[in-house]
Scaffold this motif. Structure first.
Motif, PDB file in Angstrom:
ATOM      1  N   LYS A 108       0.668  -1.199   0.068  1.00 16.09           N
ATOM      2  CA  LYS A 108      -0.045   0.024  -0.156  1.00 16.09           C
ATOM      3  C   LYS A 108       0.838   1.471  -0.169  1.00 16.09           C
ATOM      4  O   LYS A 108       1.849   1.655   0.775  1.00 16.09           O
ATOM      5  CB  LYS A 108      -0.934   0.021   1.221  1.00 16.09           C
ATOM      6  N   ALA A 115      -2.082   7.434  -5.457  1.00 14.98           N
ATOM      7  CA  ALA A 115      -2.156   6.742  -6.954  1.00 14.98           C
ATOM      8  C   ALA A 115      -0.689   6.560  -7.382  1.00 14.98           C
ATOM      9  O   ALA A 115       0.203   7.523  -7.490  1.00 14.98           O
ATOM     10  CB  ALA A 115      -2.918   7.588  -8.074  1.00 14.98           C
ATOM     11  N   ARG A 120      -8.589  -2.218 -16.099  1.00 17.77           N
ATOM     12  CA  ARG A 120      -8.125  -2.956 -15.072  1.00 17.77           C
ATOM     13  C   ARG A 120      -7.411  -4.265 -15.702  1.00 17.77           C
ATOM     14  O   ARG A 120      -7.170  -5.238 -15.120  1.00 17.77           O
ATOM     15  CB  ARG A 120      -9.010  -3.442 -14.249  1.00 17.77           C
ATOM     16  N   ALA A 178      -7.848  -2.928  -9.729  1.00 19.43           N
ATOM     17  CA  ALA A 178      -8.058  -1.563  -9.705  1.00 19.43           C
ATOM     18  C   ALA A 178      -7.547  -0.938 -11.193  1.00 19.43           C
ATOM     19  O   ALA A 178      -6.682  -1.755 -11.647  1.00 19.43           O
ATOM     20  CB  ALA A 178      -7.555  -0.821  -8.737  1.00 19.43           C
ATOM     21  N   THR A 225      -4.801   2.819  -9.208  1.00 19.91           N
ATOM     22  CA  THR A 225      -5.142   4.106  -8.636  1.00 19.91           C
ATOM     23  C   THR A 225      -5.683   3.950  -7.293  1.00 19.91           C
ATOM     24  O   THR A 225      -5.623   5.018  -6.409  1.00 19.91           O
ATOM     25  CB  THR A 225      -6.407   4.568  -9.432  1.00 19.91           C
ATOM     26  N   ASN A 226      -5.764   2.945  -6.752  1.00 18.09           N
ATOM     27  CA  ASN A 226      -6.274   2.736  -5.367  1.00 18.09           C
ATOM     28  C   ASN A 226      -4.976   2.554  -4.502  1.00 18.09           C
ATOM     29  O   ASN A 226      -4.979   1.981  -3.409  1.00 18.09           O
ATOM     30  CB  ASN A 226      -7.173   1.577  -5.067  1.00 18.09           C
ATOM     31  N   SER A 227      -3.795   3.188  -4.813  1.00 12.43           N
ATOM     32  CA  SER A 227      -2.410   3.273  -4.539  1.00 12.43           C
ATOM     33  C   SER A 227      -1.849   2.001  -3.932  1.00 12.43           C
ATOM     34  O   SER A 227      -1.134   1.777  -2.653  1.00 12.43           O
ATOM     35  CB  SER A 227      -2.585   4.189  -3.209  1.00 12.43           C
TER      36      SER A 227
END
Lengths: 804, 521
Positions: B36, B40, B270, B290, B309-311
């Motif tokens: 994580k 982004a 995706r 994502a 994009t969801n990091s």
């Protein structure tokens, strides 16, 4: 010796070997069975056919060992004769002619009394006393009818242990009646009738006890006892079979009872302990007859698929003798496997048989359906309905079909690849439900390059599909559908590829559509109304621009594909049209008034190459051209078309009333081309032309005849060697001349050998000899002298032979 | 005596993608490691030198990860705003990155503070790269300009103002220090020569250009923008070669496999698609959780790193040969295996006399029961829970075999409520499966025939019968709809096909019988 060179139809083989029960010899080494017009002697250990006892002119209906000499065997036939054979040497000893007017359908022999069923209108049991005499041809006079009104089924008659008191049964009497002739007068026992299904199928008598076993249609076996006392008989019932018991047999010691039926399970019941049973299941197909060797070690069962199984003491199948399986109808066409040159047709249920034409022997069975066969009456089974081979023999396509009641038919298309290692076909692709309805026709593209194989199948659902083997690198190649074509919603009937594979013709009722397999374009349509097309065939080689078709309105049409027009047509009722893959010739079978005519023609020529009237009676259903192993060189025009291949055809005989004994109608059309020999032209040239086949025939005859009827080897050998020496020593002649002499010498000898071995002619000089003598006038006196000496030598032993 | 032939279990073709060499190659990766980040992930770049660390640009940081570590080995945090496009120099020593605050920073990989700061752009800088001579930096910015900077002096060498929209991608030539290409949201790609003042080549992509890629030979250029991926031939003056439209959202990133044979494109939809660079067909496809913003392949394809994009940063490492062999080979052997296999793998020597033993035919339980004609029991065996749920084809094959033997009715009859409920459950689950429908539909009819009299006695069975009815009604509706669609398609095909005229022969015979209908399937 002189035979005109013409074409004749030869019965080639494939006769039934299961029509009568086989006989095992006393030493258990040989098995004898009736096969068409012959009696065949098989070895029980190697399954090979050892001898072929020929002589009968019609179906052989019974074979039995001579009780007084266990090396001899009697056989009887529909031609009205009973013959005695020495089966170890395979020679005919005696012919007994009797009753020429009526035909013998089956026989039993007991201590040289022949009992036989004789059929005129009704079946009778007749005892014939064979007269003891030295003559070879005997007419039997003593006939005594034992019982009239006998069943035509030979299994329904049996002999008990008393010689003079054979228990017999008469099935035309009400079902469930047993006749038991005590002493000489038959006497009747009637059983109570239970339902209508207890019709008697077979009977067997215990060899030691007073016990009769009967097999019934409802699958029950009844053991009868106490029938010596009037009306006080008792019986016990054994029930295992769920269908009719077709064969019963006691072992020679009487300890066991064997029974068999449709279930193809051999059941062994202990005598007096009937609850104990042994089974030998999955014998392949329904058991029709059971035979036991005299010492009880071997059991033989003949089966409905023309097979005899030899079983060692009810445990192990030791040998299987398999004939050409001929079911009710051959659904597949006759095919020739391009690799093994064997004939391929339906065999056992769900199998294809590969049958060697040269040796009249089954090579192997290929399991197509690969499912457990359930032996049950009325069950719809998978059947192989179509077979196709591609030109090099690498691929085989089969279609199997099952039509359940009130459901859609199940169809499977299978593609088999030839495996070089196992020398057999291996399943590659299974397509379930390739079409929605029955497949009417199937063929491979015959492209010569052998790289792209294409299969086309036409079906009644109105489509034809092309199947191809895509070249995919992964997970092995498998076939897939490439193209689906239709034409106006009509059902395609036949399809055919041209010789080079560039054109595909598919017939839709009265229209023939021609497609290009490369682009799947419809190129043209041809039609000949008003009736549907029945058969399509492209010409080969030089005639590949022609397309032949037959219509249901008795037309044979020939279209020219270059002009897309009808070249010619003729009105004839062609039942079968086929083309020879090796030549330009095509064969058409026309059925007219119970007999079939054969026409062989080239599509480009108006005159037929050959026409044969009435080749056989009945309709020819299937035919195939089989390539010859070596090409013949015939110059005669009428037989030239058979130079490269032979034509085999299969007929359904309608003349025989009794289907069960109908000879397998399997014929070969064989070209014979022998020079007609003229007595006048006995010149040197003709001596030179004297055909070699005759010589080899004589040599064969010489070699085949038993050794004890030949003169001693030293005589023959010295004669042969001396003749050679003389011809070489005669050096003054030209070398060519000498060669001729050599040949004529050989001829001379051969013809002599032939004469010695089989034709005891009174005249010392045969025409062949004369011809040889006149052909070679340069024979020295010494040679002539030598020859005469040999002839003198011969006469002595020939006379002996005649006297013996 | 032939042996019993076991029931043939129909092998149905596996639906879905075919197994190809590409599938095997691209599936041979371990389960992804997911990390994580703070925002982004816009850019991932692998270091060209040995340990092949990679720089991940996300939010205001650049993390440098080692090849196998899951923790960053280095973090560069000296950004005032969102950082963009962290790139390594070809010696792996320096790293350049743009920033939302329009300043371009140059870092030493071992240090923390910026070595140089290049000021001059007026808006966010999204593109940075080193030229091949290592002394200059190319930048592209949202102020529509792209500039060349000198590293030692930190001065601007040149500025190009030809684009009319944001410059969002650029690539420098690895073979010529003067050439670079930029792509912009004004739909154009421009090739610049530093020796000239103006662009030397302009290509129109048609959509805002998001990513550029030069082939190692630098003859071909790949551009991504919108849903299209286009290949341009630079040697032919920028001629378009191929246009691919395989994604259904904007393509954001392009990269090339190490051997140059496969091209990968990542998209907001995706998916990552793998193309064969000889015929530009998609040969493989990856899915991610994502939208993907950045994608990079380690040298020798050792790992695939994707930023979303969801990091989330997803790292997939290639399996080592032992690992991949272990999966295909057998599982761990228990100690009893050695006892079990004792002597069985003995290979006969040359002079050995081989005594053959008849091989015992192994039959499945239902086959043993079928062999002895125990039809009800064999159906029970085939309907056992595991078989029914996991291998319905076995159950169907046994039902088919019983039907062929004509004993299916006997096997179905005389059952209790529980059993019937189980069978109906199986039917409801599999009846509309096109693979099994042909077998199960007659069986269902037979069940209804057999149990017609007892309908209404058991609420359990009745409920299931109602469900079955519902299922069938729904299926009939579907079929109806499909037939309608098929009819529509047929008319479309028929009207689009050129009408073939059959060549009419010159004879008077009625041969040309009319038009042709044929369709290639």
């Amino acid at each position: 010796m002189v035979e005109h060179g013409d074409i004749r139809v030869v019965h080639r083989g494939g006769s039934k070997i299961n029509s009568r029960e086989p006989v095992v010899t006393n030493d258990s080494r040989f098995l004898l069975c009736a096969s068409g017009e012959r009696v065949k002697v098989f070895s029980t250990s190697t399954e090979e056919c050892v001898h072929d006892l020929r002589g009968h002119t019609d179906l052989v209906t019974g074979v039995l060992l001579r009780p007084t000499n266990h090396l001899q065997v009697y056989s009887c036939s529909v031609d009205g004769t009973v013959r005695l054979w020495d089966f170890t040497d395979g020679i005919l000893i005696k012919v007994q002619l009797d009753y020429c007017s009526v035909c013998v359908t089956c026989s039993w022999l007991m201590f040289d009394i022949v009992c036989m069923c004789v059929c005129a209108e009704l079946f009778q049991l007749v005892a014939v006393h064979l007269p003891q005499s030295g003559d070879q041809l005997v007419e039997a006079q003593e006939l005594s009818a034992v019982l009239s009104n006998v069943s035509s089924n030979p299994a329904a008659t049996g002999f008990g242990r008393g010689v003079r008191a054979p228990p017999l049964r008469s099935p035309n009497a009400p079902p469930g009646a047993i006749t038991y002739p005590k002493t000489d007068s038959p006497h009747l026992l009637t059983t109570q009738r239970k339902g209508g299904k207890n019709t008697l199928m077979c009977i067997a008598c215990h060899p030691k006890d007073d016990c009769i076993a009967t097999g019934h249609e409802d699958g029950k076996i009844r053991l009868w006892r106490n029938f010596n006392h009037k009306k006080e008989y008792t019986y016990t019932t054994l029930h295992w079979h769920h269908n009719a018991v077709s064969s019963l047999r006691f072992t020679p010691e009487g300890t066991n009872l064997l029974s068999g039926g449709l279930e193809s399970v051999l059941v062994q019941w202990r005598y007096n302990q009937e609850s104990e049973r042994d089974f030998l299941p999955r014998l392949g197909s329904a058991i029709t007859h059971i035979a036991v060797s005299p010492d009880g070690t071997l059991f033989c069962t003949s089966h409905s698929d023309n097979k005899i199984t030899i079983i060692q003491s009810c445990v192990k199948v030791s040998a299987v003798i398999q004939g050409l399986v001929n079911g009710e109808s051959v659904r597949t066409d006759l095919m020739v496997d391009p690799r093994s040159k064997s004939l391929v047709l339906n065999g056992k249920p769900g199998h294809l048989q590969f049958y060697s034409l040269q040796r009249d022997k089954l090579l192997y069975n290929l399991d197509i359906v690969q499912q457990e066969y359930i032996h049950e009456l009325g069950l719809q089974q998978f059947e192989v309905v179509k077979v196709a081979f591609d030109a090099p023999g690498n691929w085989m396509a089969t279609v199997e079909e099952r039509k359940p009641k009130a459901a859609e038919p199940e169809i499977n298309l299978k593609l088999w690849a030839f495996d070089e290692q196992t020398q057999s076909f291996v399943l590659n692709t299974t397509v379930s439900a390739p079409h929605e309805a029955q497949i009417t026709s199937m063929c491979f593209s015959q492209a010569a390059d052998g790289q792209t194989s294409m299969l086309v199948s036409a079906s009644e659902d109105g489509h034809f599909k092309a199947w191809q083997l895509p070249r995919s690198a992964y997970e092995g190649p498998s076939w897939s559908c490439d193209f689906v074509g239709d034409y106006r919603g009509l059902a395609p009937q036949c399809c055919c590829f041209s010789a080079d594979g560039s054109l595909l013709a598919v017939s839709f009722q009265e229209v023939v559509t021609v497609w290009s397999p490369a682009s799947w374009e419809l190129l043209t349509t041809l039609s000949q109304p008003p009736k549907a097309i029945r058969d399509l065939c492209f010409g080969r080689l030089g005639c590949s621009k022609y397309l032949m078709g037959t219509t249901a309105s008795n037309l044979l049409c020939c279209w020219n594909l270059l002009t897309c027009s009808l070249e010619w047509s003729t009105s004839m009722d062609v039942s079968l049209l086929l083309s020879d893959p090796l030549t330009e010739n095509m064969a058409a079978f026309c059925c007219q008034a119970e007999s079939t005519d054969l026409f062989v023609f080239k599509p480009s020529e108006p005159r037929p190459v050959a026409s044969l009237k009435a080749v056989c009676s009945g309709k020819v259903t299937r035919a195939v051209f089989a390539p010859r192993e070596e090409m013949l060189e015939s110059c005669e025009e009428s037989s030239q078309w058979l130079n490269r291949s032979q034509l085999y055809f299969l007929t359904q005989h309608m003349l025989f009333i009794d289907d069960s004994v109908a000879m397998t109608p399997f014929y070969l059309l064989l070209g014979k081309h022998r020079k007609q020999e003229n007595q006048d032209s006995l010149t040197r040239l003709s001596a030179e032309l004297m055909p070699l086949p005759r010589g080899s025939l004589a040599i064969k005859e010489l070699l085949q005849s038993p050794a004890h009827v030949l003169p001693s080897t030293s005589v023959l050998c010295s004669m042969f060697v001396e003749s050679l020496l003389v011809s070489v020593a005669d050096g003054s002649e030209e070398s060519k001349h000498a060669e001729e002499e050599m040949e004529s010498e050989k001829e001379e000898e051969d013809s002599e050998g032939e004469m010695e071995s089989r034709t005891p002619r009174p005249e010392p000089a045969s025409p062949g000899l004369q011809s040889a003598e006149s052909a070679a006038p340069a024979l020295t006196k010494a040679q002539l002298k030598e020859l005469r000496r040999v002839k003198k030598l011969d006469h002595g032993w020939l006379a002996d032979l005649l006297l013996s | 005596m032939a042996s019993f032939k076991p029931t043939k279990i129909q092998v149905y073709p596996k639906l879905g993608e075919k197994v190809t060499q590409d599938t095997l190659y691209w599936k041979n990766y371990k389960a992804p490691v997911q990390i994580k980040e703070f925002g982004a992930i816009t850019s991932i770049d692998f270091s060209p030198v040995a340990p092949h660390n990679f720089a991940v640009t996300a939010f205001t940081r650049i993390h440098i990860y080692g090849p196998f570590s899951q923790e960053p080995v280095k973090t560069l945090t000296r950004f005032k705003d969102t950082a963009y496009c962290g790139r390594f120099r070809s010696d792996g020593q320096l790293l350049v990155a743009g920033c939302e605050d329009s300043v371009v920073r140059l870092f030493d990989v071992s240090g923390k503070a910026a070595l140089r700061m290049f000021r001059g752009h007026t808006k966010a800088v999204h593109v940075t790269d080193f030229t091949s001579d290592r002394y200059q930096i190319l930048t592209g910015s949202d102020d529509y300009t792209c500039r060349l900077w000198d590293i030692p002096n930190a001065t601007e060498l040149n500025s190009y103002r030809e684009h009319t929209d944001y410059v969002r991608c650029g690539v420098t030539s690895k073979l010529n220090r003067d050439l670079f290409i930029t792509g912009s949201y004004d739909h154009t790609l421009k090739l610049f020569d530093a020796r000239a003042d103006k662009s030397v080549m302009t290509m129109d992509h048609g959509q805002p250009v998001e990513s550029l890629l030069l082939y190692p030979s630098e003859g071909l250029l790949v551009s991504a923008g919108g849903r299209h991926v286009k290949v341009w031939d630079l040697l032919k003056g920028g001629q378009p070669l191929v246009s691919m439209k395989n994604h259904h959202k904007t393509v954001t990133c392009l990269c090339l496999s190490s051997n140059g044979q496969r091209l990968l494109s990542a998209s907001l939809d995706r998916h990552v698609k793998v193309y064969n660079t000889t015929n530009y067909k998609v040969v493989h496809n990856f899915d991610y959780a994502a939208s993907i913003l950045s994608l990079a392949l380690a040298p020798n394809d050792e790992s695939i790193v994707a930023g979303m994009t969801n990091s989330i940063l997803s790292i997939k490492h290639r399996k080592s040969p032992e690992e991949s062999a272990e999966v295909s080979g057998q599982q761990r052997r228990t100690p009893s295996y050695r006892v079990f296999v004792k002597g069985k793998n003995y290979a006969p020597k040359q002079d050995d006399y081989l005594v053959s033993k008849p091989v015992k035919q192994h039959l499945a339980k239902y086959d043993k029961q079928l062999r002895t004609f125990n039809v009800s029991n064999s159906l029970d065996t085939a309907l056992a829970t595991w078989t029914r749920l996991r291998k319905p084809e076995i159950t169907v094959a046994v039902i088919k075999e019983l039907d062929r033997r004509g004993t299916l009715k006997n096997a179905l009859a005389g059952r209790d409520e529980q059993w019937l409920a189980r069978l109906l459950n199986f039917l409801i689950g599999n009846l509309v499966d096109p693979r099994f429908a042909a077998v199960l539909a007659p069986a269902a009819e037979m069940i209804l025939d057999v149990y017609r009299r007892v309908v209404g006695q058991s609420p359990l069975v009745d409920r299931q019968l109602l469900r079955l009815q519902e299922l069938l009604e729904r299926e009939i509706d579907y079929q109806q709809d499909l037939l309608e669609v098929l009819g529509m398609l047929d008319t479309l095909f028929a009207s689009s096909l050129p009408r073939l005229e059959v060549p009419h022969p010159g004879t008077s015979r009625a041969n040309g019988l009319g038009a042709v209908t044929s369709k290639k399937r």
